[in-house]
Motif scaffolding. Structure first.
Motif, PDB file in Angstrom:
ATOM      1  N   ARG A 379     -64.165 -31.693 115.715  1.00 41.71           N
ATOM      2  CA  ARG A 379     -65.582 -32.034 115.871  1.00 41.71           C
ATOM      3  C   ARG A 379     -66.005 -33.077 114.827  1.00 41.71           C
ATOM      4  O   ARG A 379     -66.738 -34.023 115.144  1.00 41.71           O
ATOM      5  N   LYS A 380     -65.531 -32.932 113.608  1.00 39.24           N
ATOM      6  CA  LYS A 380     -65.864 -33.910 112.570  1.00 39.24           C
ATOM      7  C   LYS A 380     -65.350 -35.290 112.955  1.00 39.24           C
ATOM      8  O   LYS A 380     -66.064 -36.293 112.822  1.00 39.24           O
ATOM      9  N   PHE A 381     -64.119 -35.350 113.456  1.00 41.70           N
ATOM     10  CA  PHE A 381     -63.570 -36.634 113.881  1.00 41.70           C
ATOM     11  C   PHE A 381     -64.424 -37.268 114.967  1.00 41.70           C
ATOM     12  O   PHE A 381     -64.716 -38.464 114.911  1.00 41.70           O
ATOM     13  N   LEU A 382     -64.788 -36.508 115.984  1.00 46.16           N
ATOM     14  CA  LEU A 382     -65.557 -37.066 117.092  1.00 46.16           C
ATOM     15  C   LEU A 382     -66.883 -37.641 116.616  1.00 46.16           C
ATOM     16  O   LEU A 382     -67.308 -38.710 117.068  1.00 46.16           O
ATOM     17  N   ASP A 383     -67.544 -36.965 115.712  1.00 41.64           N
ATOM     18  CA  ASP A 383     -68.818 -37.465 115.175  1.00 41.64           C
ATOM     19  C   ASP A 383     -68.609 -38.752 114.371  1.00 41.64           C
ATOM     20  O   ASP A 383     -69.370 -39.718 114.509  1.00 41.64           O
ATOM     21  N   GLU A 384     -67.574 -38.771 113.551  1.00 41.26           N
ATOM     22  CA  GLU A 384     -67.311 -39.952 112.728  1.00 41.26           C
ATOM     23  C   GLU A 384     -66.826 -41.125 113.572  1.00 41.26           C
ATOM     24  O   GLU A 384     -67.197 -42.279 113.318  1.00 41.26           O
ATOM     25  N   MET A 385     -66.019 -40.825 114.569  1.00 43.72           N
ATOM     26  CA  MET A 385     -65.531 -41.886 115.453  1.00 43.72           C
ATOM     27  C   MET A 385     -66.675 -42.489 116.247  1.00 43.72           C
ATOM     28  O   MET A 385     -66.715 -43.716 116.466  1.00 43.72           O
ATOM     29  N   ALA A 386     -67.607 -41.650 116.681  1.00 41.59           N
ATOM     30  CA  ALA A 386     -68.769 -42.141 117.426  1.00 41.59           C
ATOM     31  C   ALA A 386     -69.562 -43.132 116.591  1.00 41.59           C
ATOM     32  O   ALA A 386     -70.022 -44.173 117.090  1.00 41.59           O
ATOM     33  N   ALA A 387     -69.735 -42.831 115.302  1.00 38.79           N
ATOM     34  CA  ALA A 387     -70.482 -43.724 114.412  1.00 38.79           C
ATOM     35  C   ALA A 387     -69.746 -45.044 114.225  1.00 38.79           C
ATOM     36  O   ALA A 387     -70.364 -46.120 114.215  1.00 38.79           O
ATOM     37  N   TRP A 388     -68.411 -44.992 114.099  1.00 35.92           N
ATOM     38  CA  TRP A 388     -67.647 -46.223 113.880  1.00 35.92           C
ATOM     39  C   TRP A 388     -67.616 -47.085 115.140  1.00 35.92           C
ATOM     40  O   TRP A 388     -67.840 -48.295 115.080  1.00 35.92           O
ATOM     41  N   ILE A 389     -67.346 -46.466 116.276  1.00 34.18           N
ATOM     42  CA  ILE A 389     -67.184 -47.252 117.502  1.00 34.18           C
ATOM     43  C   ILE A 389     -68.508 -47.826 117.976  1.00 34.18           C
ATOM     44  O   ILE A 389     -68.547 -48.888 118.611  1.00 34.18           O
ATOM     45  N   GLN A 390     -69.612 -47.156 117.676  1.00 32.51           N
ATOM     46  CA  GLN A 390     -70.929 -47.683 118.064  1.00 32.51           C
ATOM     47  C   GLN A 390     -71.170 -49.033 117.415  1.00 32.51           C
ATOM     48  O   GLN A 390     -71.774 -49.927 118.015  1.00 32.51           O
ATOM     49  N   THR A 496     -70.104 -49.871 108.313  1.00 33.22           N
ATOM     50  CA  THR A 496     -69.159 -48.755 108.369  1.00 33.22           C
ATOM     51  C   THR A 496     -68.193 -48.885 107.196  1.00 33.22           C
ATOM     52  O   THR A 496     -67.834 -49.993 106.797  1.00 33.22           O
ATOM     53  N   THR A 497     -67.750 -47.753 106.667  1.00 37.30           N
ATOM     54  CA  THR A 497     -66.879 -47.782 105.493  1.00 37.30           C
ATOM     55  C   THR A 497     -65.401 -47.645 105.851  1.00 37.30           C
ATOM     56  O   THR A 497     -64.536 -48.048 105.082  1.00 37.30           O
ATOM     57  N   THR A 498     -65.104 -47.081 107.001  1.00 36.36           N
ATOM     58  CA  THR A 498     -63.708 -46.849 107.365  1.00 36.36           C
ATOM     59  C   THR A 498     -62.949 -48.156 107.544  1.00 36.36           C
ATOM     60  O   THR A 498     -61.841 -48.327 107.039  1.00 36.36           O
ATOM     61  N   ALA A 499     -63.533 -49.084 108.262  1.00 36.51           N
ATOM     62  CA  ALA A 499     -62.958 -50.405 108.511  1.00 36.51           C
ATOM     63  C   ALA A 499     -64.093 -51.301 108.957  1.00 36.51           C
ATOM     64  O   ALA A 499     -65.062 -50.828 109.558  1.00 36.51           O
ATOM     65  N   SER A 500     -63.994 -52.589 108.669  1.00 39.77           N
ATOM     66  CA  SER A 500     -65.063 -53.530 109.013  1.00 39.77           C
ATOM     67  C   SER A 500     -64.519 -54.614 109.919  1.00 39.77           C
ATOM     68  O   SER A 500     -63.349 -55.017 109.821  1.00 39.77           O
TER      69      SER A 500
END
Length: 506
Positions: A379-390, A496-500
């Motif tokens: 669930r944490k991944f899905l929420d974080e992925m949603a923020a990045w992909i948006q 986003t902090t994961t990748a830009s």
């Protein structure tokens, strides 16, 4: 193929080459009329549909009764191998496999919290453009209302059409729908169920797989056991017929856009006929070919690179590939496993960018509890992925490879089961769309980003850079195209902090 690294090495060394066509002579095959026939030359005319090339990211539900013990992948096989952790787990929690076997695990899979609509909404928000349901794993248990097999999810366990529920949810959410089949290898894989302990006090007492009343689950005993020099796929034509009937039932009933086989194309002409039928039926449904068939260049069976989309399990490819391909991997173990280390969102994002830059797609298993709900890690991944992909989706969806896939200090190795890479912000992957190039940093950039591939003299692009923007930000950037690199000043605050992702115009 779901397996440990050791068994993977065994496979790579032992299970090679297509099966003899003589094994197919007794199989009764139906042929669907259309442009594709069951010979390699005909299947080589396949062209990957644009929807798949544009989608880039799919989510897989690699889920079924083997999740119940919470002890990881290949449980149904390994619980019958004396001394393995899964054997010991089964002995402790369920009893000796001569009395309490895998058949007794199946009724415990209730899927009581399975809500496909709610899950699919999370998957779509996280950026998945296609969804794949497990159809049947090596455990020989069908997750649909199977016409040919009593061991299925409608008659047993959850008493629910799992594949059908996933399909309806995917269509409702606007995702392309696929199914995976792992049945071809089941006939040897499940041979352990016919064994027995090699030590006292149960020395020689046969496991429940030897009981004739359960032969349709465990398969009748035969001499083609997985391992020990035998092949991943059986040569027995009776099994070929069963495989053809059941997988034809699966794809005919649900009309998926994608079919995944866990290995090469099984059983020679039998497998090729099924693939040709799958394509021809899909053309009838859509008016043009929209189907994708995934198979692997590993194990036995036939690998026909042009006949479908190559799948690479838990690994990536070296460099830009001329044909589309796919990585399949999992957030954690393939079936839920207590204490298993999960991938981080950063792991998935950097993998996705690397794969897309090389003309590939990522199919990711999001691990589920036995009851169908999500562990906190998923669930944490899905929420974080949603923020990045948006924010960064425009650098991923609908893109194509650029002149080079990327640059940076981190060296990776291509091939199956080689997915771990410790990327840095200096590692950059490129995609292109609409005349622009996207440069994705595989880490959080700070200070400056230097892109050698876009230097005026040392770079690969002859046109001068005209504009540079940070995807998801509105403030203008400071940048300079030098002889040796395009140099971008990184703002203090990033979307986003994961990748830009930097969008570069010419």
């Amino acid at each position: 193929m779901r397996r440990s690294l050791l068994s993977t090495l065994i496979l790579c060394g032992v299970f090679a080459g297509p099966l003899a066509s003589a094994a197919d002579q007794a199989v009764q095959l139906t042929h669907v009329a259309g442009p594709f026939a069951a010979d390699p030359a005909s299947l080589d005319k396949y062209e990957t549909p644009d929807w798949f090339r544009d989608a880039k990211f799919g989510i897989w539900s690699h889920w079924g009764p083997q999740a119940v013990p919470r002890a990881g992948d290949w449980y149904a096989r390994n619980m019958y191998i004396y001394g393995t952790p899964q054997y010991e787990h089964h002995l402790k929690h369920y009893g000796h496999p001569s009395k309490s076997g895998y058949k007794d695990i199946i009724p415990l899979w209730k899927a009581e919290k399975f809500d496909p609509d709610a899950l699919m909404a999370l998957y779509a928000k996280a950026g998945a453009k296609y969804f794949v349901s497990m159809g049947v794993h090596h455990d020989n248990f069908d997750l649909w209302d199977s016409k040919y097999h009593r061991w299925n999810a409608v008659k047993m366990g959850p008493h629910r059409d799992i594949v059908g529920a996933w399909q309806k949810a995917a269509v409702k959410a606007g995702l392309h729908f696929g199914v995976s089949e792992h049945l071809g290898a089941s006939y040897g894989w499940f041979g352990t169920s016919h064994g027995h302990d090699e030590v006292f006090p149960q020395l020689g007492v046969p496991y429940d797989g030897a009981d004739p009343q359960y032969a349709d689950l465990y398969h009748p005993k035969h001499d083609e056991l997985f391992g020990g020099g035998h092949k991943w796929y059986t040569k027995d034509a009776a099994y070929h017929q069963e495989w053809f009937n059941r997988i034809t039932d699966l794809v005919t009933h649900y009309k998926p856009d994608l079919l995944y086989t866990d290995g090469g194309i099984p059983f020679g002409d039998t497998g090729r006929t099924l693939v040709a039928n799958f394509y021809n039926e899909n053309i009838k449904t859509h008016g043009k070919l929209e189907a994708v068939y995934n198979h692997k260049d590993i194990g036995s069976g036939e690998f026909l690179r042009k006949a479908g989309v190559q799948d690479v399990e838990r690994g990536v490819m070296n460099g830009i590939q001329p044909l589309p391909w796919q990585t399949d991997t999992s957030m954690g173990d393939w079936f839920y496993s207590e204490g298993y280390k999960y991938k981080t969102t950063r792991d998935v994002v950097t993998m996705l960018a690397d794969i897309v830059s090389k003309n590939g797609n990522l199919l990711l298993n999001v691990v589920q509890y036995p009851d169908g709900s999500l562990p906190p890690e998923s669930r944490k991944f899905l929420d974080e992925m949603a923020a990045w992909i948006q924010v960064n989706g425009e650098a991923i969806y609908g893109t194509r490879p650029w002149k080079t896939f990327g640059e940076g200090p981190t060296k990776t190795e291509g091939g199956a089961f080689k997915e771990n890479a410790d990327y840095t912000a200096a590692d950059i992957r490129f995609t292109t769309k609409g005349g622009s190039v996207y440069a994705i940093t595989l880490g959080e950039p700070k200070g400056q980003v230097r892109i050698a591939s876009l230097g005026t003299k040392a770079g690969l692009e002859k046109r001068p850079v005209k504009s540079v923007s940070l995807v998801g930000a509105t403030a203008p950037l400071r940048w300079k195209q030098q002889d040796d690199a395009l140099v971008i000043d990184v703002p203090a605050s990033l979307p986003t902090t994961t990748a830009s992702s930097f969008k570069i115009g010419f």
